[in-house]
Design a protein around this motif. Structure first.
Motif, short mmCIF file in Angstrom:
data_model
loop_
_atom_site.label_atom_id
_atom_site.label_comp_id
_atom_site.label_asym_id
_atom_site.label_seq_id
_atom_site.Cartn_x
_atom_site.Cartn_y
_atom_site.Cartn_z
N LYS A 60 79.82 31.88 86.66
CA LYS A 60 79.35 33.21 86.97
C LYS A 60 78.83 33.22 88.39
O LYS A 60 78.01 32.39 88.77
N TYR A 75 77.29 35.97 91.38
CA TYR A 75 76.92 37.31 91.83
C TYR A 75 77.16 37.32 93.33
O TYR A 75 76.42 36.69 94.07
N GLY A 115 70.16 29.27 84.80
CA GLY A 115 71.37 29.89 84.26
C GLY A 115 71.44 29.98 82.74
O GLY A 115 72.49 30.28 82.18
N THR A 140 72.00 33.73 81.64
CA THR A 140 73.34 34.13 82.07
C THR A 140 74.40 33.52 81.15
O THR A 140 75.35 34.19 80.74
N ARG A 164 74.28 35.31 77.81
CA ARG A 164 74.84 36.67 77.92
C ARG A 164 76.35 36.65 78.08
O ARG A 164 77.03 37.60 77.70
N GLU A 198 77.67 39.89 79.84
CA GLU A 198 77.94 39.51 81.21
C GLU A 198 79.38 39.01 81.22
O GLU A 198 79.80 38.30 80.30
#
Ligand SMILES: Nc1ncnc2c1ncn2[C@@H]1O[C@H](COP(=O)(O)OP(=O)(O)OP(=O)(O)O)[C@@H](O)[C@H]1O
Ligand SMILES: [Mg+2]
Length: 344
Positions: A11, A13, A41, A44, A47, A53
């Motif tokens: 992941k 961003y 993390g 995250t 999710r 996510e």
């Protein structure tokens, strides 16, 4: 119930990579704790399992079903994954009664009234709230509200239960009570559970396997006794349980502390500076041995916590016999681990 498989999930961003290729196979019925410092993390990752996510890379499977794989443009939305989720903030709906809160996801799923009533009562009984279905959330304590959130997640008979720091907002006593309850629910239902926490005690107490994350990567994954007694590096050793680290020099295959030989397993380590990890319970007061000075003493009820000065380093020890600040004592170590000094 189902297994969960993460294959190289990532992941980002923007330019910031927060999960950097996590591989993890969680067995059907397994209880896995994701543990690590703030920002590593954990949430995250959870999710991404939930579908809240979207990963930027890698695959997520629930059972045999691929629920997420950007390379194939697959993304199954959270409501189609049949997962239960409980967050740190209780997230119960204030305008609905306890029973309505628990019934709501079932209603969305389209289950009928009679069927719903049975499932709601069963879930509330499971969290010891069977008698409080008519109450409104503001008439409940924090611990009871979190039980409602748990019941709501259980009522829909999820394939996997995902919990993100569910006990963090509770006081120590309630935390332990609910911790025991989660463990009982798990035993009764055989649910697959992924449990995020930064509380190592919770992870040690609850999980079949602890996964330690740092900087978006797995440092170590193993059963609690394994990560506690055989951490792969000083970071894990320092994060799980309490530990002190003594700087030493590895000469041949041995080290000396304050001139006294200490037996170590030095396999694979280069000679030179190293660090010795000491658990508080692995330090015992002895007639002879390594000289140490007691700098402070705290009574813990079932034992005494001593801070010792050993060759200039502050070391924590848990012992049965009391000592006084200023005492000159001798200690020996029942168990040690040696790590390279540059180990993070
Ligand atoms: N929407 C977002 N946009 C940008 N960065 C984010 C976003 N969400 C999380 N991050 C960053 O991703 C990293 C991991 O966050 P995450 O919430 O997964 O950490 P955590 O391990 O759950 O930490 P904590 O123990 O504090 O809850 C953090 O550095 C965080 O700042
Ligand atoms: Mg978090």
């Amino acid at each position: 119930m189902a297994s969960v498989t993460l294959e190289n999930i990532q992941k980002a961003y923007g330019d910031v990579q927060v999960v950097r290729g996590v591989d993890l196979a969680i067995a059907d019925g397994e209880f896995v704790a994701l543990l690590g410092p703030s920002g590593c993390g954990k949430t995250t990752t959870l999710r991404m399992i939930a579908g809240l996510e979207e990963p930027t890379g890698g695959k997520v499977l629930i059972g045999d079903e691929i629920v997420s794989n950007p390379a194939q443009n697959i993304f199954v939305p959270p409501e189609k994954r049949r997962l239960g989720m409980v967050f740190q903030s209780y997230a119960v709906w204030p305008h609905m009664s306890v029973a309505q809160n628990v019934a709501y996801p079932l209603k969305l799923q389209g289950s009928g009234r009679a069927e719903r009533d049975v499932a709601v009562q069963r879930a509330l009984d499971m969290v010891q709230l069977g008698h409080l279905g008519k109450r409104m959330p503001h008439q409940l304590s924090g611990g009871q509200q979190q039980r409602v959130a748990l019941a709501r997640a259980l009522a829909m008979e999820p394939r996997v239960l995902l919990l993100d720091e569910p006990l963090s907002n509770l006081d120590a006593h309630l935390r332990e009570e609910l911790r025991r309850e989660i463990s009982l629910i798990r035993a009764r239902t055989g649910l697959t559970i992924v449990y995020v926490t930064h509380d190592q005690e919770e992870a040690l107490a609850l999980a079949d396997r602890i996964v330690i994350l740092d900087g978006g990567r797995i440092r170590q994954a193993g059963p609690p006794p394994e990560v506690y007694t055989a951490p792969v590096d000083a970071f894990v050793g320092g994060f799980i349980g309490k530990a002190s680290f003594l700087p030493v020099d590895l000469v041949g295959s041995g080290v000396k502390v304050a001139g006294v030989d200490v037996a170590v397993d030095a396999e694979g380590l280069p000679e030179g500076p190293a660090q010795l990890m000491l658990r508080p319970e692995a330090i015992v007061l002895s007639e002879s041995g390594i000289p140490a000075k007691v700098t402070s003493v705290t009574y813990l009820g079932d034992r005494h916590e001593l801070w010792l000065d050993i060759a200039g380093t502050a070391v924590r020890a848990h012992v049965e016999t009391p000592a006084a600040p200023g005492d000159q004592v001798h200690v020996s170590f029942t168990r040690v681990k040696l790590f390279p000094v540059d180990s993070p």
